[in-house]
Design an enzyme around this catalytic site. Structure first.
Site, short mmCIF file in Angstrom:
data_model
loop_
_atom_site.label_atom_id
_atom_site.label_comp_id
_atom_site.label_asym_id
_atom_site.label_seq_id
_atom_site.Cartn_x
_atom_site.Cartn_y
_atom_site.Cartn_z
CG ASP A 147 17.99 17.74 43.63
OD1 ASP A 147 17.97 19.07 43.25
OD2 ASP A 147 17.84 17.61 44.91
CG ASP A 204 13.95 19.35 45.35
OD1 ASP A 204 15.08 18.85 45.32
OD2 ASP A 204 13.57 19.75 46.56
CG ASP A 210 17.17 20.86 47.26
OD1 ASP A 210 17.53 20.09 46.81
OD2 ASP A 210 16.34 20.94 48.29
NE ARG A 211 20.09 16.23 46.78
CZ ARG A 211 20.74 15.16 46.12
NH1 ARG A 211 22.12 14.97 46.37
NH2 ARG A 211 20.18 14.37 45.55
#
Length: 467
Positions: free
Chosen positions: A244, A246, A248-249
């Site tokens: 994603d 940023d 973190d996913r």
């Protein structure tokens, strides 16, 4: 001096708004002052600050640092990078007591926001409300903090590569992986990481561009994985991962182009982890497939169903000492040999490691999973004042139901047909529904039960809305 935030920006897990409409430099400054005040009252004094690739991020960073330093906190600037790089800076550096990442996560380009860590724990819910009250009262401490810039990318990459410790690197020489950064903040870190990995790596959209010109960086939406699927097919890759905005996913597809959803990734990670840490607790959110909870138990682990929300899951991990947790949304948390925060780049490394240790390709691991029939996550608009009340009404009506009713987060009802879920979103005025069965007929019956409960509360499943 006092500061009033727009009523929509102080949210459950983070602070988020639309630049120029509900969020701007004055808000960032007030966040800095309030966060620094709360941190100093707890004995902290140093904050790491990072930001994502959005056009508005440098402006917000400047104002945030002004706020932090004028309330007496020292700042360590780690610069532009993925959110987990900021988490790493906070978790690994000595004398750093808090961290703030400026990021709009997977929201459209005109959004931005802040994710925060406070004395080693997630800062959310009541913490964010308290920050708002401190700003509204102007109860800020004064001071003069210092600012230093620290280059952290290199050591962050070194640390992630420890995820391959103990694996014969020669055995990975034939590995072929696709990576899609979606023009998000993880791009440069992904390039640096790929250079150090054995095997063949094909990278997409690593240039950071806050306008996201190629596709929206949300890997839980299958349409956003089209470029990665095409790459995997064209180059005959073993699997592909996507991040994603940023970082973190994680999202993933196998060598045949099948999506590996968040709960299915967790099945792979759990099978690997439980070989070395038998009897461990593995946490997943209430939207996860029954197949995951069964898989954890079958491999000698203790499955635990918990509330959706990355901050809530992180807190539960600390409480239960769970070495692994994950969500349908692609947040995966490793606390066995890592820090317990959600890091999609590290999750990519651990996918390579799991495949190597289990001696099976990612495609084979995906093929061995049971074929459950499940609906996508259905999200439909419900008036803010009704969303939690409606869930309470459903709980009350099912109080003496013969079915298994779990009210950890909303209502998850399990019966012979499978299970269905209704929960209120913590971040939007929507209800979320999902159902899973072994058969088409069973799925229809479960959906009818959802619709019946909604009708009894005067609601209906309308058009599905996005995140």
């Amino acid at each position: 001096m006092t500061h009033q935030f727009h009523q929509t920006v102080l949210r459950e897990y983070d602070i988020r708004g639309i630049i120029g409409e509900t969020l701007g430099a004055d808000d960032a400054r007030a966040i800095g002052r309030s966060f620094a005040t709360l941190l100093r009252k707890e004995g902290g004094s140093k904050v790491a600050v990072g930001y994502d690739g959005r056009v508005s991020s440098p402006m917000l960073e400047h104002a945030l640092i002004e706020g932090l330093t004028s309330s007496g906190c020292d700042v360590v600037r780690v610069g532009m990078g993925p959110t987990p790089m900021l988490y790493y800076a906070e978790a690994s550096a000595e004398q750093v007591d808090g961290g703030i990442q400026i990021t709009g996560s997977h929201n459209p380009a005109n959004y931005n926001g802040f994710k925060m860590v406070f004395m080693g724990r997630p800062f959310f819910g009541q913490d964010i409300q308290l920050l708002g009250r401190v700003a509204a009262a102007g109860e800020w401490l004064d001071g003069t903090g210092t600012v230093e810039t620290r280059e952290i990318l290199g050591e962050y990459i070194d640390r992630m590569l420890e995820g391959l410790d103990g694996i014969d690197m020669a055995s990975l020489s034939t590995l072929k992986v696709g990576w899609d950064a979606g023009n998000g903040a993880a791009g440069p870190a992904m390039e640096a990481l790929a250079k150090r990995l054995p095997g063949e790596h094909h990278l997409l959209f690593t240039e950071v561009d806050g306008n996201f010109p190629n596709h929206h960086p949300d890997p839980t939406v299958e349409a956003n994985l089209a470029d990665l699927k095409a790459l995997v097919a064209e180059k005959k890759l073993d699997f592909g991962v996507a991040f994603d905005g940023d970082g973190d996913r994680i999202g993933a597809i196998d060598g045949g182009g099948r999506v590996i959803w968040g709960d299915q990734l967790l099945m792979i990670y759990a099978e690997d982890l439980l070989k070395t840490l038998p009897n461990s607790t593995v946490i997943a959110d209430v939207k996860a497939s029954r197949a995951l909870f069964d898989h954890v138990a079958a491999h000698g682990g203790k499955p635990l169903m918990w509330n959706t929300g990355h901050s809530l899951i992180k807190s539960k991990m600390k409480e239960t000492q769970a070495p692994l947790a994950g969500e349908m949304s692609g947040h995966v948390f490793f606390a066995d040999d890592y820090y317990g925060f959600d890091d999609a780049l590290y999750a990519g490394i651990r996918l390579i490691a799991a495949s190597a240790r289990l001696g099976k390709s990612i495609t084979q691991l995906r093929s061995e999973m049971p074929n459950m029939l499940n609906t996508p996550e259905m999200r439909f608009q419900v008036d803010e004042s009704r969303k939690f009340a409606a869930i309470d009404e459903v709980k009350a009506r099912l109080a003496d139901s013969p079915d298994d009713v779990n009210d950890t987060d909303g209502v998850r009802v399990t019966n012979d047909d499978g299970w269905w879920l209704l929960r209120a979103s913590n971040t939007q005025d929507v209800l979320v529904a999902r159902a899973e069965s072994d058969t088409e007929e069973g799925l229809k019956r479960l959906m009818a039960q959802i619709d019946e409960q909604l009708a009894l509360s005067g609601l209906e499943r309308g058009e599905s809305v996005g995140h």
